[in-house]
Structure formats: structure tokens, C-alpha cells
Design a protein around this motif. Structure first.
Motif, PDB file in Angstrom:
ATOM      1  N   LEU A  36      14.100  37.098  40.676  1.00 23.86           N
ATOM      2  CA  LEU A  36      13.791  36.980  42.100  1.00 23.86           C
ATOM      3  C   LEU A  36      13.007  35.702  42.397  1.00 23.86           C
ATOM      4  CD1 LEU A  36      12.885  40.683  42.912  1.00 23.86           C
ATOM      5  CD2 LEU A  36      14.924  39.430  43.624  1.00 23.86           C
ATOM      6  N   ARG A  37      12.077  35.353  41.515  1.00 21.88           N
ATOM      7  CA  ARG A  37      11.339  34.091  41.694  1.00 21.88           C
ATOM      8  C   ARG A  37      12.297  32.905  41.621  1.00 21.88           C
ATOM      9  NH1 ARG A  37       7.361  36.937  38.855  1.00 21.88           N
ATOM     10  NH2 ARG A  37       8.070  36.144  36.851  1.00 21.88           N
ATOM     11  N   ALA A  38      13.265  32.970  40.713  1.00 28.04           N
ATOM     12  CA  ALA A  38      14.243  31.877  40.579  1.00 28.04           C
ATOM     13  C   ALA A  38      15.073  31.734  41.850  1.00 28.04           C
ATOM     14  CB  ALA A  38      15.148  32.112  39.369  1.00 28.04           C
ATOM     15  N   LEU A  39      15.440  32.854  42.463  1.00 29.92           N
ATOM     16  CA  LEU A  39      16.185  32.787  43.724  1.00 29.92           C
ATOM     17  C   LEU A  39      15.343  32.112  44.802  1.00 29.92           C
ATOM     18  CD1 LEU A  39      17.931  36.286  43.871  1.00 29.92           C
ATOM     19  CD2 LEU A  39      18.851  34.112  43.016  1.00 29.92           C
ATOM     20  N   GLY A  40      14.053  32.380  44.782  1.00 34.39           N
ATOM     21  CA  GLY A  40      13.146  31.710  45.710  1.00 34.39           C
ATOM     22  C   GLY A  40      13.023  30.228  45.406  1.00 34.39           C
ATOM     23  N   ASP A  41      12.958  29.883  44.114  1.00 34.93           N
ATOM     24  CA  ASP A  41      12.880  28.472  43.707  1.00 34.93           C
ATOM     25  C   ASP A  41      14.114  27.699  44.165  1.00 34.93           C
ATOM     26  OD1 ASP A  41      10.465  29.027  42.485  1.00 34.93           O
ATOM     27  OD2 ASP A  41      11.303  29.099  40.448  1.00 34.93           O
ATOM     28  N   HIS A  42      15.272  28.371  44.178  1.00 30.34           N
ATOM     29  CA  HIS A  42      16.519  27.730  44.603  1.00 30.34           C
ATOM     30  C   HIS A  42      16.768  27.905  46.102  1.00 30.34           C
ATOM     31  CE1 HIS A  42      17.704  26.517  40.625  1.00 30.34           C
ATOM     32  NE2 HIS A  42      17.428  27.729  40.172  1.00 30.34           N
ATOM     33  N   ARG A  43      15.776  28.435  46.795  1.00 24.47           N
ATOM     34  CA  ARG A  43      15.785  28.580  48.257  1.00 24.47           C
ATOM     35  C   ARG A  43      16.904  29.467  48.788  1.00 24.47           C
ATOM     36  NH1 ARG A  43      13.884  22.500  49.466  1.00 24.47           N
ATOM     37  NH2 ARG A  43      11.750  22.826  48.786  1.00 24.47           N
ATOM     38  N   LEU A  44      17.305  30.429  47.973  1.00 21.83           N
ATOM     39  CA  LEU A  44      18.293  31.392  48.461  1.00 21.83           C
ATOM     40  C   LEU A  44      17.601  32.412  49.364  1.00 21.83           C
ATOM     41  CD1 LEU A  44      21.141  32.517  48.554  1.00 21.83           C
ATOM     42  CD2 LEU A  44      20.602  33.860  46.521  1.00 21.83           C
ATOM     43  N   ILE A  45      16.481  32.926  48.900  1.00 25.00           N
ATOM     44  CA  ILE A  45      15.688  33.857  49.701  1.00 25.00           C
ATOM     45  C   ILE A  45      14.231  33.406  49.664  1.00 25.00           C
ATOM     46  CG2 ILE A  45      17.191  35.871  49.466  1.00 25.00           C
ATOM     47  CD1 ILE A  45      15.440  36.871  47.208  1.00 25.00           C
ATOM     48  N   THR A  46      13.552  33.613  50.763  1.00 24.99           N
ATOM     49  CA  THR A  46      12.132  33.287  50.848  1.00 24.99           C
ATOM     50  C   THR A  46      11.406  34.559  51.255  1.00 24.99           C
ATOM     51  OG1 THR A  46      12.655  31.040  51.543  1.00 24.99           O
ATOM     52  CG2 THR A  46      10.401  31.804  51.931  1.00 24.99           C
ATOM     53  N   PRO A  47      10.790  35.231  50.294  1.00 26.54           N
ATOM     54  CA  PRO A  47      10.118  36.485  50.637  1.00 26.54           C
ATOM     55  C   PRO A  47       8.898  36.208  51.513  1.00 26.54           C
ATOM     56  CG  PRO A  47       9.613  35.857  48.386  1.00 26.54           C
ATOM     57  CD  PRO A  47      10.641  34.884  48.884  1.00 26.54           C
ATOM     58  N   LEU A  48       8.578  37.189  52.320  1.00 25.48           N
ATOM     59  CA  LEU A  48       7.335  37.110  53.071  1.00 25.48           C
ATOM     60  C   LEU A  48       6.206  37.453  52.119  1.00 25.48           C
ATOM     61  CD1 LEU A  48       8.599  38.762  56.314  1.00 25.48           C
ATOM     62  CD2 LEU A  48       7.866  36.399  56.058  1.00 25.48           C
ATOM     63  N   ARG A  49       5.005  37.099  52.499  1.00 26.09           N
ATOM     64  CA  ARG A  49       3.842  37.375  51.649  1.00 26.09           C
ATOM     65  C   ARG A  49       2.929  38.379  52.338  1.00 26.09           C
ATOM     66  NH1 ARG A  49       3.368  34.647  46.532  1.00 26.09           N
ATOM     67  NH2 ARG A  49       4.976  33.050  46.561  1.00 26.09           N
ATOM     68  N   SER A  50       2.427  39.305  51.558  1.00 34.48           N
ATOM     69  CA  SER A  50       1.448  40.257  52.084  1.00 34.48           C
ATOM     70  C   SER A  50       0.127  39.517  52.279  1.00 34.48           C
ATOM     71  CB  SER A  50       1.264  41.424  51.108  1.00 34.48           C
ATOM     72  OG  SER A  50       0.627  40.957  49.928  1.00 34.48           O
ATOM     73  N   GLU A  51      -0.832  40.184  52.888  1.00 34.35           N
ATOM     74  CA  GLU A  51      -2.142  39.560  53.077  1.00 34.35           C
ATOM     75  C   GLU A  51      -2.757  39.169  51.744  1.00 34.35           C
ATOM     76  OE1 GLU A  51      -4.745  41.756  55.628  1.00 34.35           O
ATOM     77  OE2 GLU A  51      -3.223  41.931  57.194  1.00 34.35           O
ATOM     78  N   GLY A  52      -2.430  39.899  50.690  1.00 28.62           N
ATOM     79  CA  GLY A  52      -2.940  39.595  49.362  1.00 28.62           C
ATOM     80  C   GLY A  52      -2.120  38.541  48.625  1.00 28.62           C
ATOM     81  N   GLY A  53      -1.069  38.032  49.269  1.00 29.83           N
ATOM     82  CA  GLY A  53      -0.250  36.983  48.672  1.00 29.83           C
ATOM     83  C   GLY A  53       0.922  37.474  47.845  1.00 29.83           C
TER      84      GLY A  53
END
Length: 114
Positions: A36-53
Motif C-alpha cells: 500500500l505504501r508503494a502504491l502511494g509512492d507511485h501516486r496511484l492512491i493517496t490515503p488521508l491521514r488521521s489526526e495522529g498521522g
């Protein structure tokens, strides 16, 4: 983006509501948080962040990630899988727009060369 409802139960039907933690999302997809982090690194998905990050994923993002995983499982490199999924998503959107225009009786005109 439309305003979020103030009733928490209303978010259950929202495909864009970031309801899933990274661990839960990885479990649902049968993959690892690193994928999932790799998908974010490749800008396929950008998860939202909770208040805790912490990363939070929506159902729509999980469907996109599942498609990427299918391609990777078939031997497609992750970079190519991400690009394919992006192009598929763009094609689906273009088809929806085209169908909407046809329903209105407004056909898109082909571009002509000068």
C-alpha cells in the motif's frame, strides 16, 4: 467535494470516506502495508491521514489497490500496474462523460486537423 454528513452512519455508504486503517486495508486485500505504501509512492492512491498521522483508506481506494494487486500478481511491474490502473480509471471517466453527453443529446465532436 460535498460536505461530510454530521451523522456517522451516513459515512457507511460513502465510497470516499477513509474508513480503513492501513493494517485493515492490507488484510482485506491480502497484501502487506508495504504494498500500500508503494502504491502511494507511485501516486496511484493517496490515503488521508488521521489526526495522529496514520494512513486511512476509502473503499474506492481499496478497489483501485485491488486492481493494481491483480496486475502485479500477473507479473506486471508495480510502476506499470499503477500506470495501467490510472489509464483505466481515466478511460472509465471519459466513457461516463460520453454517455452523459449522449443522454443529453449532445454528441462530442471529433477533433479535426487544421
Amino acid at each position: 467535494m460535498p460536505p461530510r454528513s454530521t451523522r456517522p452512519a451516513d459515512n457507511l455508504d460513502d465510497d470516499d470516506y477513509p474508513a480503513y486503517t492501513m493494517g485493515r486495508a492490507a488484510d482485506m486485500l491480502g497484501t502487506t502495508p508495504a504494498f500500500l505504501r508503494a502504491l502511494g509512492d507511485h501516486r496511484l492512491i493517496t490515503p488521508l491521514r488521521s489526526e495522529g498521522g496514520h494512513r486511512r483508506y476509502s473503499r474506492y481506494q481499496l478497489r483501485i489497490a485491488a486492481r493494481a494487486r491483480e496486475l502485479v500478481d500477473q507479473g506486471t511491474p508495480i510502476e506499470a500496474a499503477c500506470r495501467i490502473v490510472i489509464l483505466e480509471d481515466q478511460l472509465d471517466e471519459a466513457r461516463r462523460i460520453n454517455e452523459h453527453l449522449r443522454a443529453q443529446g449532445t454528441e462530442p465532436q471529433p477533433k479535426t486537423s487544421p
